[in-house]
Design a protein around this motif. Sequence first.
Motif: not given
Length: 198
Positions: A38-46, A49-57
Amino acid sequence: MIILLNGASSAGKSSIMKELQVLFDDLFLGMGCDKFMSMVPSSKQGFGVKATQMWIWEKSSDSSGALLTLNVGPRGKLYILGMYDCIKIMAERGFNIIIDDVCLDAELMKQIAANLNQFKIYFVGVMCRVDILEQREYLRGNRIIGSARGQYDIVHSAYSYDITVDTSETSALDCALQIKEFIEKNPEPYAFKRMIKI
């Protein structure tokens, strides 16, 4: 003491954690992947558009329907390690901790196990039938549909546990009671130490 609950999304880990916090007289902090994610902005996960930085579905499908696979990027792995570093610090300060997590990377977990080797850690597998997981996903309305089935064949495949519980037909309270009874009868957990040696 650290109790690590591992299982697929919607398996009931958070509910078991809350029951354990009530059952034990000692204070246990509840820490886990959902709180840290929940600390990670939604644009950087799931699906961001930049979810590959953290985790991507990654979306796919099979004969049973939608299937989602979670791919953790390099910074996502660092984030997971950082989460367990935070847990380690709290344990060093004398807090008991219950963790609910979805442990999909066995090699990463070996590294985490080595880092937490000084603590008494009970590794608990939280099992649940896939049809029940999918039903819960739909009913709860706050889950990513297809994620539980995407995790189902991976989340337990590489691990042995101190104890397993199954929430398919058993309540969170009864599962928590099973875990508490096991801990009271088995003062020396072994699963995490075994993981380091493999």
